[in-house]
Design an enzyme around this catalytic site. Sequence first.
Site, short mmCIF file in Angstrom:
data_model
loop_
_atom_site.label_atom_id
_atom_site.label_comp_id
_atom_site.label_asym_id
_atom_site.label_seq_id
_atom_site.Cartn_x
_atom_site.Cartn_y
_atom_site.Cartn_z
CB CYS A 82 -1.11 0.02 1.16
SG CYS A 82 -0.41 -0.24 2.79
N GLY A 108 -0.65 -0.01 -5.04
CA GLY A 108 -1.75 -0.65 -4.73
C GLY A 108 -3.01 -0.14 -5.70
N GLY A 183 2.89 -1.35 5.63
CA GLY A 183 3.88 -2.41 6.11
C GLY A 183 2.92 -3.59 6.92
#
Length: 568
Positions: A82, A108, A183
């Site tokens: 992301c 993303g 993450g």
Amino acid sequence: MAASNLSTLCSSSHSKPSSFPLFNTQSFGVNSNTVFLNNTNSFQTLLSHSTHNPRYTLPLPCTKTTNTFASVNDDEKPREECGVVGIYGDPEASRLCSLALHALQHRGQEGAGIVAVHDNLFHSVNGVGLVSDVFNEAKLSELPGSCAIGHVRYSTAGHSKLVNVQPFVAGYRFGSVAVAHNGNFVNYRSLRAKLEDNGSIFNTTSDTEVVLHLIATSKHRPFLLRVVDACENLKGAYSLVFLTEDKLVAVRDPFGFRPLVMGRRKNGAVVFASETCALDLIDATYEREVNPGEVVVVDHTGIQSLCLVTHQEPKQCIFEHIYFALPNSVVFGRSVYESRRKFGEILATESPVECDVVIAVPDSGVVAALGYAAKAGVPFQQGLIRSHYVGRTFIEPSQKIRDFGVKLKLSPVRGVLEGKRVVVVDDSIVRGTTSSKIVRLIKEAGAKEVHMRIACPPIVASCYYGVDTPSKEELISNRMNVEEIRKFIGSDSLAFLPLDTLKSLLEEDAPNYCYACFSGKYPVQPDELKPNSLNKFDWEDAFNGSLKPIEDEVWARNQEAGNNIVSV
């Protein structure tokens, strides 16, 4: 703390069916004593608003979706999960946020969302699909305010679901908060089990939701200290942006696995983003990185910074320079374009071959191919043309139809390839099946020889820090040596970028990067987490591990926040 202290309205990664309604409005009272303020006037200002009974709005539906992402990723590349953006102090915050998300679309493509705050009211719009699918003028008009955060998401498995699209918004007993995360918390399962034992109720299986519960269950009153308290429990990779009624907070994990930068617009608005390309698009000037282990707070009093750890140990993801980031970005203080160009030059120097033309596997191999061609003194040409109108190829019942996936995306230029000795530069080889199809495609177009040059070292281990990779057993470089891989893909020669040479190129910054996918040596050992096949992925197993504690590091925290906070 009881589960009723946190009401989560979420979206990020794949979840079980939820009993929460899709759309709803709920009110949350705000206790003005919880806000971290530096002067009496601002405290009185907040008191004047506290009777308005602030509330937030659940994510609004986005009816337009795309089915291009409904299947397994055919090109096998590792996937960044992301990108995040945060904007404070601009009357067009949500529109700027959508533009910045466009710039981060490569990080993303399965979902996008924006949360804005106006008059202590949170507004959220998100949906499945590309940024252009989710946001139009009508949707953006539903996001008033001068502060906003946004998120683009790549899921690690299965079908995209609206409930899993960030940012997440939640209300707890002292206010409301929104969060967007890049993450992976590898101790997610143990944290979730502990929270559930204490009565917390989860709406998704996303690791991001854990952050909201940790903030809600913190014993501290000021929001900043709640964030620090939550970070004490988090292990793994995280670049986070939080939005409250009056603050924008950015946090980066002590290892700095994932990037996060700060910039400023001419009107003084502060911007955080995963890459500098997002700053460029909205005319924000790059100022600096958010340092590993740093918490940056922006409110009406200015910008403040808090260090989470006394001695940061940067282990930045080298794959940002190899593949993830856009070439026009500056990541970890280095130009991505220059890094990739030098990778290609090294390949031409250390693995030369007699050839007539150099081509790239578009788009991520282009800059390295340019570097190779310039160093080798051989023409660079477009031997493969990529279709920009094809997303992921579908899983069809026939293997023969599935094999057309590469042809849908890459078209060979016979005039460039026929009768030529061709060097093909790509950024990586993961399983090897796509590389074999590309080699076959080029040879079918009439190439006399095909020589593969890979602008990164062999990938022999899985990533646990926010990158979607296959299991170790599926990685072809973990099972075969270079010659065996060459035979498997059918090329006339094959060479990878040597790891030692890569480190030499980085010079004094070399110790600050993570090379776990090339060496199997993890900065923080993922004792329990085991990635699954990209084709056979069980979301319940996506975050099932823990990390060893960071040795000899103490998270710096002070109840009297003024002692540890300095202006930047």
